[in-house]
Design a protein around this motif. Structure first.
Motif, mmCIF file in Angstrom:
data_model
loop_
_atom_site.group_PDB
_atom_site.id
_atom_site.type_symbol
_atom_site.label_atom_id
_atom_site.label_comp_id
_atom_site.label_asym_id
_atom_site.label_seq_id
_atom_site.Cartn_x
_atom_site.Cartn_y
_atom_site.Cartn_z
ATOM 1 N N SER A 70 9.690 55.151 73.649
ATOM 2 C CA SER A 70 10.254 56.197 73.109
ATOM 3 C C SER A 70 10.450 57.242 74.386
ATOM 4 O O SER A 70 11.432 57.594 75.235
ATOM 5 C CB SER A 70 9.916 57.867 72.249
ATOM 6 N N PHE A 352 20.060 59.088 63.041
ATOM 7 C CA PHE A 352 19.359 59.916 64.547
ATOM 8 C C PHE A 352 19.159 61.305 64.290
ATOM 9 O O PHE A 352 20.308 61.983 63.493
ATOM 10 C CB PHE A 352 19.983 59.254 64.820
ATOM 11 N N GLU A 354 18.717 65.497 66.259
ATOM 12 C CA GLU A 354 18.106 66.136 67.352
ATOM 13 C C GLU A 354 16.808 66.274 68.061
ATOM 14 O O GLU A 354 16.224 66.680 66.447
ATOM 15 C CB GLU A 354 18.720 67.429 67.528
ATOM 16 N N CYS A 355 16.092 66.630 68.597
ATOM 17 C CA CYS A 355 14.819 66.843 69.519
ATOM 18 C C CYS A 355 14.917 68.580 68.751
ATOM 19 O O CYS A 355 16.041 69.105 69.413
ATOM 20 C CB CYS A 355 14.454 66.887 70.331
ATOM 21 N N SER A 363 19.933 68.498 71.852
ATOM 22 C CA SER A 363 20.155 67.707 72.239
ATOM 23 C C SER A 363 20.669 66.004 72.598
ATOM 24 O O SER A 363 20.418 65.059 73.556
ATOM 25 C CB SER A 363 18.106 67.515 72.418
ATOM 26 N N GLY A 364 21.527 66.185 71.378
ATOM 27 C CA GLY A 364 21.619 64.747 71.283
ATOM 28 C C GLY A 364 21.023 63.985 70.420
ATOM 29 O O GLY A 364 19.684 65.022 70.263
ATOM 30 N N TYR A 365 21.807 63.215 69.896
ATOM 31 C CA TYR A 365 20.786 62.545 68.763
ATOM 32 C C TYR A 365 20.373 61.349 69.249
ATOM 33 O O TYR A 365 20.779 60.410 69.932
ATOM 34 C CB TYR A 365 21.546 62.202 67.911
ATOM 35 N N HIS A 366 18.745 61.141 68.828
ATOM 36 C CA HIS A 366 17.938 60.550 69.551
ATOM 37 C C HIS A 366 18.029 58.897 69.049
ATOM 38 O O HIS A 366 17.455 59.259 68.062
ATOM 39 C CB HIS A 366 16.819 60.456 69.564
ATOM 40 N N THR A 367 17.750 57.715 69.434
ATOM 41 C CA THR A 367 18.473 56.696 68.802
ATOM 42 C C THR A 367 16.663 56.058 69.185
ATOM 43 O O THR A 367 15.896 56.309 69.700
ATOM 44 C CB THR A 367 18.984 55.967 69.425
ATOM 45 N N CYS A 423 16.140 62.777 77.554
ATOM 46 C CA CYS A 423 16.150 63.736 77.864
ATOM 47 C C CYS A 423 15.819 65.515 78.385
ATOM 48 O O CYS A 423 14.314 65.445 78.181
ATOM 49 C CB CYS A 423 16.085 63.953 75.542
ATOM 50 N N ARG A 432 20.753 58.346 73.607
ATOM 51 C CA ARG A 432 21.491 59.746 73.425
ATOM 52 C C ARG A 432 22.902 58.933 72.672
ATOM 53 O O ARG A 432 23.494 58.882 73.545
ATOM 54 C CB ARG A 432 20.077 60.997 73.674
#
Length: 561
Positions: A70, A352, A354-355, A363-367, A423, A432
């Motif tokens: 990651s 997915f 967010e953090c 944060s956007g969706y972490h893929t 991020c 993301r």
């Protein structure tokens, strides 16, 4: 010839004696290299692994835990994805009837798609390709990997054949069959959930279920949920991804999880009681129903002091909506609560998250770059969208079997495109998805006059109405004047306001109606013809809050002429 190294180097196969296991391993090692060279593992604390291959030039001498993957640099991520892409296209797609036919029609060879640039030669797949037709009623089945003995002989690599031989030596003549069944035999099915199109089945193999747990475990890690967290899953019992992704995440993380089935099974009061009795630290579900449950808990004097995380799925979440949820949590005695959004789709067979951030930030969706390859394209031309520009999300799951799609157009519009920089909140370097994602199918052509229509994103209506602090529940109804299909469209907004507003004089209610009209006109250029304020219980019945799989927010009553 490019070499590959295992993330964890295998022990030397030779030892004090050559037992059958050692002999089989030695044979495999001498003829084809380490067996783990073709299928490598990202380790997790729980023991679950995600399978992938790492070329030497990725720096694979180190142990590639999820924590390291990651934070891998773009070059490492690309090398991983390209190897997995080659394995998918050469070693899995030939088992798909749809892609065998497509490649033949396009003059493409499976072994010539080797890089991300090569992948652009493969035509897009869309929802229409998956839907049954009169001529092909079993069309969804053509996307399921179904290897025959002949196909296996043609497309299994030497290393894979050797692995099956090793299994036979070690575990008996039925072992290769068991291995292939684990890889390709369907054992589970979910369905797409679109309201306007026929649901499409997506089947899972045992391997796919393991990958679903891997994706879920990563969600738990990104959310920062402690191992001993107790979670209440408010998603409805259904053959849909949301409920099962949450369930598998709980299994993978070793957490206590209760699935209530949503409002249809236990009712609102039952869900409130379940959260209280579980002393849940995390609640997850459809935003509208989660908000409804929290509001009911406040109204009945229940407290949730242990609640720390509220995870909302299946819909977009605005900053204003997060704040409304946090305000309810405060009234429930919950402190330092985080509200998260999620993104998932059945065709991807994973979700997915967010953090953790403050509510005013996303944060956007972490893929997971080893599980799915993402593209962002211009929805009109199909060409890659420029960096920072809006574009349609295209997905290629890299490791699944079962139902398999390549370059699948999701119909989801990424506002601002893919986020490829690290991020700023957690430092992870994985791609993301932005928090603002619109459905291309949610753009409605509203003819507010007989002459001109206005394209309106219905999601904008949802953002406005959900974000107003005075509005508890809402519904938008579109109809035709006099029910005449050739007349103008009428937009009616039904709302239930907060109790203190409903109890006050008409001036307060009119102020709410005026705010709704002004906000909708400013944002969408469409002002509702009427704003109708109803008691909360009446609105809950209209929405089907406890009777429907998902509340009915938009009602289109226009006759088809």
């Amino acid at each position: 010839m490019r070499g590959f190294a295992a993330a964890t180097a295998p022990r030397a196969p030779w030892g004090k004696d050559l037992k059958p296991r050692n002999f089989a391993f030695l044979l495999s090692y001498l003829l084809a290299g380490p067996p783990s060279a073709s299928i490598l593992r990202i380790s997790h604390a729980s023991g679950l692994d995600a399978l992938f291959v790492v070329p030497f030039e990725c720096g694979s001498n180190m142990s590639l835990s999820w924590a390291k993957l990651s934070h891998a640099n773009p070059r490492q991520q690309r090398a991983i994805q390209e190897h997995l892409l080659r394995r998918l296209v050469r070693g899995r797609l030939p088992y798909s009837a749809f892609y065998r036919k497509l490649f033949a029609e396009q003059g493409l060879a499976f072994d010539r798609i080797r890089t991300l640039d090569d992948l652009r030669r493969v035509p897009f797949t869309s929802k229409s390709d998956l839907l049954p037709t009169a001529d092909e009623p079993d069309r969804p089945r053509s996307f399921v990997l179904a290897p025959t003995e002949e196909l296996l002989r043609s497309h299994l690599t030497f290393r894979e054949k050797l692995h099956l031989l090793e299994e036979r030596i070690l575990h008996g003549k039925e072992a290769p069959r068991r291995e292939l069944l684990r890889e390709f035999n369907p054992v589970f099915v979910t369905f797409t959930t679109g309201r306007s199109a026929q649901p499409v089945p997506f089947v899972y193999t045992q391997r796919d279920l393991e990958l679903l747990q891997v994706a879920g475990l990563r969600m738990v890690e990104i959310l920062g949920l402690p191992q001993q967290s107790r979670t209440v899953n408010l998603f409805p019992y259904a053959p849909h991804l949301a409920f099962w992704q949450v369930t598998m995440a709980g299994f993978a993380a070793g957490q206590l999880i209760l699935g209530t089935g949503g409002g249809k099974v236990m009712g609102t009061a039952g869900n409130v009681a379940a959260i209280a009795k579980m002393r849940a630290a995390c609640v997850i579900g459809v935003p509208g129903f989660v908000y409804h449950v929290l509001r009911h808990a406040v109204a009945t004097g229940v407290r949730f002091p242990e609640l720390k995380s509220v995870v909302l799925g299946a819909e977009k979440i605005s900053v204003e909506y997060k704040r409304k949820v946090l305000a309810l949590c405060e009234e429930l005695g919950a402190r330092d609560v985080r509200v998260f959004g999620t993104y998932g789709c059945t065709e991807m067979r994973m979700a997915f998250v967010e953090c953790p951030t403050a509510p005013e930030h996303s944060s956007g969706y972490h893929t997971s770059p080893d599980l799915v390859l993402l593209e962002c394209i211009d929805p009109n031309s199909g060409e890659p969208a420029p960096p920072g520009a809006d574009g349609e999300l295209v997905i290629t799951p890299l490791q699944g079997t079962g139902t398999t799609v390549v370059r699948y157009r999701t119909g989801d519009l990424l506002r601002g495109g893919l986020l490829l920089e690290p991020c700023p909140h957690c430092g992870r370097t994985v791609p993301r998805l932005p928090s603002r994602i619109d459905r291309l199918s949610e753009v409605a052509d509203l003819h507010t006059t007989k002459v001109k229509g206005t394209l309106v994103n219905l999601a904008d209506f949802a953002q406005i109405l959900s974000g107003l602090p005075e509005v508890e529940e809402w519904q938008v109804e579109i109809s035709k004047k006099n029910d005449d299909p050739f007349e103008v469209d009428l937009v009616t907004v039904y709302v239930a306001t907060r109790a203190e507003i409903a109890a006050r004089n008409g001036a307060a209610a009119e102020a709410v109606s005026r705010a709704i009209r002004e906000r909708m006109l400013a944002t969408t250029e469409v002002s509702p013809n009427d704003v109708v304020q109803l008691p909360l219980e009446t609105m809950l019945t209209r929405l089907g809050m406890e009777t429907e799989m998902k509340e009915r927010r938009f009602i289109d009553r226009r006759p088809r002429g």
